[in-house]
Each structure stands twice: as C-alpha cells, then as structure tokens.
Design a protein around this motif. Structure first.
Motif, PDB file in Angstrom:
ATOM      1  N   THR A   2       0.831  -1.192   0.000  1.00 24.99           N
ATOM      2  CA  THR A   2       0.000   0.000   0.000  1.00 24.99           C
ATOM      3  C   THR A   2       0.872   1.251   0.000  1.00 24.99           C
ATOM      4  N   VAL A   3       0.571   2.158  -0.903  1.00 20.01           N
ATOM      5  CA  VAL A   3       1.288   3.424  -1.030  1.00 20.01           C
ATOM      6  C   VAL A   3       0.312   4.537  -0.682  1.00 20.01           C
ATOM      7  N   LEU A   4       0.723   5.452   0.165  1.00 16.85           N
ATOM      8  CA  LEU A   4      -0.150   6.547   0.578  1.00 16.85           C
ATOM      9  C   LEU A   4      -0.171   7.649  -0.475  1.00 16.85           C
ATOM     10  N   ARG A   5      -0.759   7.305  -1.608  1.00 14.40           N
ATOM     11  CA  ARG A   5      -0.946   8.222  -2.733  1.00 14.40           C
ATOM     12  C   ARG A   5      -2.242   7.822  -3.424  1.00 14.40           C
ATOM     13  N   ALA A  74      10.545   2.185  -4.112  1.00 12.29           N
ATOM     14  CA  ALA A  74       9.526   2.910  -4.880  1.00 12.29           C
ATOM     15  C   ALA A  74       8.465   3.492  -3.946  1.00 12.29           C
ATOM     16  N   LYS A  75       8.058   2.733  -2.956  1.00 13.56           N
ATOM     17  CA  LYS A  75       7.092   3.224  -1.963  1.00 13.56           C
ATOM     18  C   LYS A  75       7.633   4.474  -1.278  1.00 13.56           C
ATOM     19  N   GLN A  76       8.887   4.432  -0.865  1.00 15.13           N
ATOM     20  CA  GLN A  76       9.485   5.584  -0.187  1.00 15.13           C
ATOM     21  C   GLN A  76       9.569   6.792  -1.119  1.00 15.13           C
ATOM     22  N   LEU A  77       9.941   6.570  -2.361  1.00 20.16           N
ATOM     23  CA  LEU A  77      10.017   7.670  -3.323  1.00 20.16           C
ATOM     24  C   LEU A  77       8.645   8.294  -3.566  1.00 20.16           C
ATOM     25  N   LEU A  78       7.620   7.449  -3.688  1.00 19.93           N
ATOM     26  CA  LEU A  78       6.271   7.961  -3.929  1.00 19.93           C
ATOM     27  C   LEU A  78       5.724   8.711  -2.717  1.00 19.93           C
ATOM     28  N   GLU A  79       6.040   8.242  -1.517  1.00 26.70           N
ATOM     29  CA  GLU A  79       5.464   8.841  -0.318  1.00 26.70           C
ATOM     30  C   GLU A  79       6.255  10.037   0.215  1.00 26.70           C
ATOM     31  N   VAL A  80       7.578   9.952   0.229  1.00 25.09           N
ATOM     32  CA  VAL A  80       8.366  11.035   0.838  1.00 25.09           C
ATOM     33  C   VAL A  80       9.356  11.687  -0.110  1.00 25.09           C
TER      34      VAL A  80
END
Length: 116
Positions: A2-5, A74-80
């Motif tokens: 899950t990505v917070l986007r 990728a999750k970290q890049l998308l979220e922060v």
C-alpha cells in the motif's frame, strides 16, 4: 504493497527509478486500497520460479529479492520523495564480537530478505 498516494498519482507507465530499472522483467498493476487508504501497488517477476525458500531469502540468493528492494524503495520515493537509509554501524570504533558479526550479517541481508 500500500502506497499513501491516490491511484491517479501512481502511474504504471511512469514508475519510480527502482521499479523502472526492472520494467522489462516485471508486471505492475495498481488498484485503490481499501477504505480510501491510498493505492495498492503490485509487482511480480515475469520469469520468477515458483516459491522461494527461507534459506535463500535470508542468504540473499532469492530471485525476488531485487523486486522486494525495488518495491520498498519505490514506496518511499512515492510517499516522501527520497529513499530513506539507515546506517546500522555506529560512529567510531567498536570491539569485534560474535554477536556483532551476526548482527552485521543480518543487517546486510535484511533489505533483500524482506519481512517474514
């Protein structure tokens, strides 16, 4: 994962660099996460063997390890907007010990082994 986007902000045709590097070896899909909690980002290797042993994962020889690392980054890049890095080695010198060597080995293998 899950990505917070919102779903419209996670484009499978314009993936973050870690996943884009694997573009010819993976299949990626997105869907809305339950209860409006972001986007479910799923990726799988196109040529992955079925199943992986725990020993292979912990030893860093799992074929899916590179994909797990890429998804996490990728999750970290998308979220922060950046890949967060934890340096497990404290500053300065320390006495070598068996326990310390074991921890060093585990922290080296952990990013590829995933959480199980």
């Amino acid at each position: 994962m899950t990505v917070l986007r919102p779903v419209d902000e996670v484009d499978v045709n314009n993936l973050p660099a870690p996943l884009a590097a694997l573009h010819d070896r993976i299949e990626v899909r997105t869907s809305p996460a339950s209860r409006d909690r972001g986007t479910e980002l799923a990726a799988r290797l196109l040529d992955a063997p079925r199943g992986s042993s725990r020993a292979a994962r912990l030893g860093g020889k799992d074929p899916e390890a590179e994909l797990r690392v890429a998804l996490r980054q990728a999750k970290q890049l998308l979220e922060v907007g950046e890949v967060l890095v934890v340096d497990p080695v404290p500053h300065g010198e320390r006495t070598r010990s068996r326990g310390g060597a074991l921890i060093e080995r585990w922290t080296t293998a952990a990013p590829k082994a995933g959480v199980r």
